[in-house]
Design an enzyme around this catalytic site. Structure first.
Site, PDB file in Angstrom:
ATOM      1  N   LYS A 165     -25.459  19.044  11.756  1.00  0.00           N
ATOM      2  CA  LYS A 165     -24.058  19.551  11.122  1.00  0.00           C
ATOM      3  C   LYS A 165     -24.676  21.003  11.729  1.00  0.00           C
ATOM      4  O   LYS A 165     -26.018  21.545  11.219  1.00  0.00           O
ATOM      5  CB  LYS A 165     -24.053  19.989  10.174  1.00  0.00           C
ATOM      6  CG  LYS A 165     -23.209  18.995   9.189  1.00  0.00           C
ATOM      7  CD  LYS A 165     -21.713  19.186   9.939  1.00  0.00           C
ATOM      8  CE  LYS A 165     -20.337  17.543   9.725  1.00  0.00           C
ATOM      9  NZ  LYS A 165     -19.744  17.826  10.810  1.00  0.00           N
ATOM     10  N   ASP A 193     -23.057  18.593  15.969  1.00  0.00           N
ATOM     11  CA  ASP A 193     -21.145  19.524  15.763  1.00  0.00           C
ATOM     12  C   ASP A 193     -21.316  20.740  14.674  1.00  0.00           C
ATOM     13  O   ASP A 193     -21.534  20.688  13.961  1.00  0.00           O
ATOM     14  CB  ASP A 193     -20.635  18.211  14.697  1.00  0.00           C
ATOM     15  CG  ASP A 193     -19.226  18.350  14.495  1.00  0.00           C
ATOM     16  OD1 ASP A 193     -18.690  19.162  14.950  1.00  0.00           O
ATOM     17  OD2 ASP A 193     -18.975  17.835  13.992  1.00  0.00           O
ATOM     18  N   GLU A 218     -20.721  18.420  19.645  1.00  0.00           N
ATOM     19  CA  GLU A 218     -19.479  18.020  18.766  1.00  0.00           C
ATOM     20  C   GLU A 218     -18.737  19.782  18.950  1.00  0.00           C
ATOM     21  O   GLU A 218     -19.177  20.248  17.528  1.00  0.00           O
ATOM     22  CB  GLU A 218     -19.555  17.335  18.368  1.00  0.00           C
ATOM     23  CG  GLU A 218     -18.429  16.967  17.561  1.00  0.00           C
ATOM     24  CD  GLU A 218     -17.835  15.816  16.878  1.00  0.00           C
ATOM     25  OE1 GLU A 218     -19.465  14.942  17.124  1.00  0.00           O
ATOM     26  OE2 GLU A 218     -17.627  15.800  15.930  1.00  0.00           O
ATOM     27  N   ASP A 241     -13.176  17.520  18.233  1.00  0.00           N
ATOM     28  CA  ASP A 241     -12.482  16.922  17.680  1.00  0.00           C
ATOM     29  C   ASP A 241     -11.552  17.746  16.543  1.00  0.00           C
ATOM     30  O   ASP A 241      -9.927  16.816  16.768  1.00  0.00           O
ATOM     31  CB  ASP A 241     -14.063  16.358  16.249  1.00  0.00           C
ATOM     32  CG  ASP A 241     -13.788  16.080  14.974  1.00  0.00           C
ATOM     33  OD1 ASP A 241     -12.954  16.103  15.153  1.00  0.00           O
ATOM     34  OD2 ASP A 241     -15.167  15.729  14.089  1.00  0.00           O
ATOM     35  N   LYS A 265      -9.178  11.760  14.350  1.00  0.00           N
ATOM     36  CA  LYS A 265      -8.355  11.532  13.545  1.00  0.00           C
ATOM     37  C   LYS A 265      -7.537  11.012  12.793  1.00  0.00           C
ATOM     38  O   LYS A 265      -6.516  11.550  13.143  1.00  0.00           O
ATOM     39  CB  LYS A 265      -9.484  12.694  12.544  1.00  0.00           C
ATOM     40  CG  LYS A 265     -10.906  12.519  11.893  1.00  0.00           C
ATOM     41  CD  LYS A 265     -11.388  13.995  10.739  1.00  0.00           C
ATOM     42  CE  LYS A 265     -12.818  13.727  11.512  1.00  0.00           C
ATOM     43  NZ  LYS A 265     -13.412  14.646  12.217  1.00  0.00           N
TER      44      LYS A 265
HETATM   45 MG   LIG Z   1     -16.958  16.016  13.826  1.00  0.00          MG
END
Ligand SMILES: [Mg+2]
Length: 368
Positions: A165, A193, A218, A241, A265
């Site tokens: 992250k 990400d 990401e 994403d 998702k």
């Molecule tokens: Mg992601």
């Protein structure tokens, strides 16, 4: 076949590892899950689940899911669960927008239909393409020392793919990511990400300072145009994403050449049916694909696994096993996981044996 009854449960699912942290103080200590049981007039029950990640991750919140399910459910009683597209359109007609209130219901329909047909859900999603999908684990936001320890734990467990992250202050992110990258074995696949946390200026600074090692970037920025601006000069793969909330956005990303891969998702797209449509089109358009969700335990993870294993391996990035994140159980079995791979349970539908006695009292119990 008709939908005869629908029950809905709220299940709090505390995290095994305590707090899940992203940049800018975005944190959660548990998934607040809604689980739906949908039963047909022939007595077959399908299961669905939706759990947002706090209220900060996507445009969804747990109390909203519960309220939405209560509002929309009466419209589904008496409908044929096999008519999945009709049910999707019906839900969109009687309840405009709010895609996150619909996935648990759509997932329960898909499970019910596959169980009634006595086939695994993966078969109805296009057919199984491989035995297992590769798993990744998340290195959540923290100090460099904590992130190195976190990564070491995943690696020691056998994981070969890490999502680190980032998306906070750039010098700090560079320090943290460089420390983790230097600490993991050669060949470990790294994703950085940012969860849409950076401006274009910040993303460019980060990319410039991390040229020395391999990773996939990401969702650096919030908008497709800002991410595209980064990708034009990026010498690494990039996946989007948070930007993929609809078919229109996916087509825009394709048209602009704004990404190499997509993270789809289930709850952000409105359900398993819609995710399958976008997944198939994404594969046809040449994208790499990860199918996952915002949270949940055995039910939601099983749905992710069935979608992952009906994605061609050459287009599949990786998968995540959310049921291993939480301290509660909702089923007698689960998608089988090794340290680095996930399969699907044997049996029709999702293949899991949900234990209603573990779910508490339903907050909704509606019958024809
Ligand atoms: Mg992601």
């Amino acid at each position: 076949m008709q939908i005869r009854s629908i029950k809905a449960y709220r299940v709090l699912q505390p995290f095994v590892s305590g707090t899940y942290a992203m940049s800018k103080g975005r944190e959660a200590a548990a998934f607040d899950s809604v689980i739906v049981a949908m039963t047909s007039d022939s007595g077959v029950t399908g299961w669905g689940e939706m759990a947002p990640l706090g209220s900060f991750y996507s445009a969804a919140f747990a109390a909203g899911v519960r309220a939405g399910v209560v509002e929309i459910t009466p419209h589904l009683i008496g409908e044929d669960p096999r008519a999945l597209t009709r049910i999707g359109r019906l839900m969109d007609t009687v309840f405009k927008g709010h895609p996150y209130i619909k996935p648990a219901l759509d997932m329960a329909c898909c499970d019910l239909v596959a169980r009634a047909a006595e086939v695994p859900m993966v078969t109805m999603l296009g057919g199984r393409t491989s035995e297992t999908a590769e798993l990744y684990e998340v290195v959540t936001h923290g100090t460099p020392e904590a992130m190195i320890a976190n990564a070491a734990k995943s690696i020691a467990g056998g994981c070969k793919r890490l999502q680190i992250k980032v998306g906070g202050d750039v010098p700090g992110d560079v320090e943290r990511v460089s420390a983790v990258a230097a600490s993991v074995p050669k060949g470990t696949v790294l994703f950085c990400d940012a969860n849409a946390g950076w401006t274009v200026y910040q993303a460019r600074q980060f990319v410039d300072a991390t040229r020395a090692f391999d990773y996939t970037l990401e969702q650096p920025c919030a908008t497709i145009d800002d991410c595209f601006s980064i990708r034009r000069t990026l010498d690494k793969p990039m996946v989007l994403d948070e930007s993929v909330t609809s078919l229109q956005e996916m087509l825009e990303i394709h048209q602009k050449g704004a990404a190499d891969g997509l993270t789809l998702k289930i709850s952000r797209l409105g359900g398993v049916s819609r995710t399958r449509q976008l997944r198939d089109l994404a594969v046809d358009l040449g994208f790499m694909v990860t199918v996952e969700d915002t949270g949940g335990a055995e039910i939601d993870t099983a749905a992710m696994a069935h979608l992952s294993l009906s994605t061609p391996p050459e287009n599949r990035l990786h998968a995540i096993a959310f049921h291993t994140w939480v301290t509660v159980r909702t089923a007698a079995n689960a998608p089988p996981v090794t340290a680095s791979h996930m399969g699907i349970p044997d049996g029709p539908g999702l293949g899991i044996d949900v234990r209603p006695d573990l779910l508490g009292m339903p907050f909704l119990d509606l019958s024809a």
